[in-house]
Design a protein around this motif. Structure first.
Motif, PDB file in Angstrom:
ATOM      1  N   THR A  17       0.928  -1.409   0.043  1.00  0.00           N
ATOM      2  CA  THR A  17      -0.131  -0.001  -0.147  1.00  0.00           C
ATOM      3  C   THR A  17       0.982   1.177  -0.022  1.00  0.00           C
ATOM      4  O   THR A  17       0.688   2.178  -0.637  1.00  0.00           O
TER       5      THR A  17
ATOM      6  N   MET B  57      -3.354   4.699 -13.027  1.00  0.00           N
ATOM      7  CA  MET B  57      -4.359   4.447 -12.197  1.00  0.00           C
ATOM      8  C   MET B  57      -5.563   4.899 -12.578  1.00  0.00           C
ATOM      9  O   MET B  57      -6.902   4.098 -12.472  1.00  0.00           O
ATOM     10  N   HIS B  58      -5.728   5.903 -13.244  1.00  0.00           N
ATOM     11  CA  HIS B  58      -6.928   6.653 -13.728  1.00  0.00           C
ATOM     12  C   HIS B  58      -7.593   5.756 -14.746  1.00  0.00           C
ATOM     13  O   HIS B  58      -8.741   5.481 -14.802  1.00  0.00           O
ATOM     14  N   GLN B  59      -6.654   5.051 -15.609  1.00  0.00           N
ATOM     15  CA  GLN B  59      -7.309   4.137 -16.616  1.00  0.00           C
ATOM     16  C   GLN B  59      -7.630   2.708 -16.286  1.00  0.00           C
ATOM     17  O   GLN B  59      -8.684   2.254 -16.742  1.00  0.00           O
ATOM     18  N   LYS B  60      -6.999   2.114 -15.152  1.00  0.00           N
ATOM     19  CA  LYS B  60      -7.129   0.848 -14.848  1.00  0.00           C
ATOM     20  C   LYS B  60      -7.986   0.854 -13.535  1.00  0.00           C
ATOM     21  O   LYS B  60      -8.737  -0.110 -13.224  1.00  0.00           O
ATOM     22  N   TRP B  61      -7.675   1.726 -12.378  1.00  0.00           N
ATOM     23  CA  TRP B  61      -8.336   1.504 -11.299  1.00  0.00           C
ATOM     24  C   TRP B  61      -8.736   3.047 -10.864  1.00  0.00           C
ATOM     25  O   TRP B  61      -8.222   3.685  -9.836  1.00  0.00           O
ATOM     26  N   PRO B  62     -10.045   3.722 -11.559  1.00  0.00           N
ATOM     27  CA  PRO B  62     -10.177   5.126 -11.044  1.00  0.00           C
ATOM     28  C   PRO B  62     -10.681   5.156  -9.620  1.00  0.00           C
ATOM     29  O   PRO B  62     -10.457   6.390  -8.998  1.00  0.00           O
ATOM     30  N   SER B  63     -11.219   4.051  -9.104  1.00  0.00           N
ATOM     31  CA  SER B  63     -11.664   4.470  -7.817  1.00  0.00           C
ATOM     32  C   SER B  63     -10.605   4.518  -6.784  1.00  0.00           C
ATOM     33  O   SER B  63     -10.776   5.227  -5.963  1.00  0.00           O
ATOM     34  N   ILE B  64      -9.594   3.649  -7.018  1.00  0.00           N
ATOM     35  CA  ILE B  64      -8.279   3.917  -6.207  1.00  0.00           C
ATOM     36  C   ILE B  64      -7.717   5.443  -6.138  1.00  0.00           C
ATOM     37  O   ILE B  64      -7.649   6.038  -5.228  1.00  0.00           O
TER      38      ILE B  64
END
Length: 82
Positions: free
Chosen positions: A21, A38-45
């Protein structure tokens, strides 16, 4: 399995999770390219990362990212209304 081995396993798993983490947070905090990934793959994170920073008064990361990526950032609407 002994109780002691189970406790050690859980402790090591928790430490591993905490370390992973921190590594992800550090990369998001220091690399706009990683934030874009991260915006493309895991936007919630990424949204959680932005919200955590915004709670401490740091909005610049989201604003800079959205401008660099050509996206309208949510604070534009707030500044237009004021």
């Amino acid at each position: 399995m002994s109780r002691r081995l189970i406790i050690k396993t859980i402790l090591y798993a928790e430490l591993g999770f905490l370390g992973a983490t921190y590594i992800v947070w550090h990369r998001m905090n220091t690399s706009q390219d990683f934030r874009h990934y991260m915006h493309q793959k895991w936007p919630s994170i990424l949204e959680g990362f932005y919200k955590t920073g915004e709670m401490s008064g740091y909005r610049e990361a989201r604003i800079a990212d959205y401008k660099a990526w050509g996206l309208p950032h949510p604070f534009e609407e707030l500044s237009k209304k004021s």
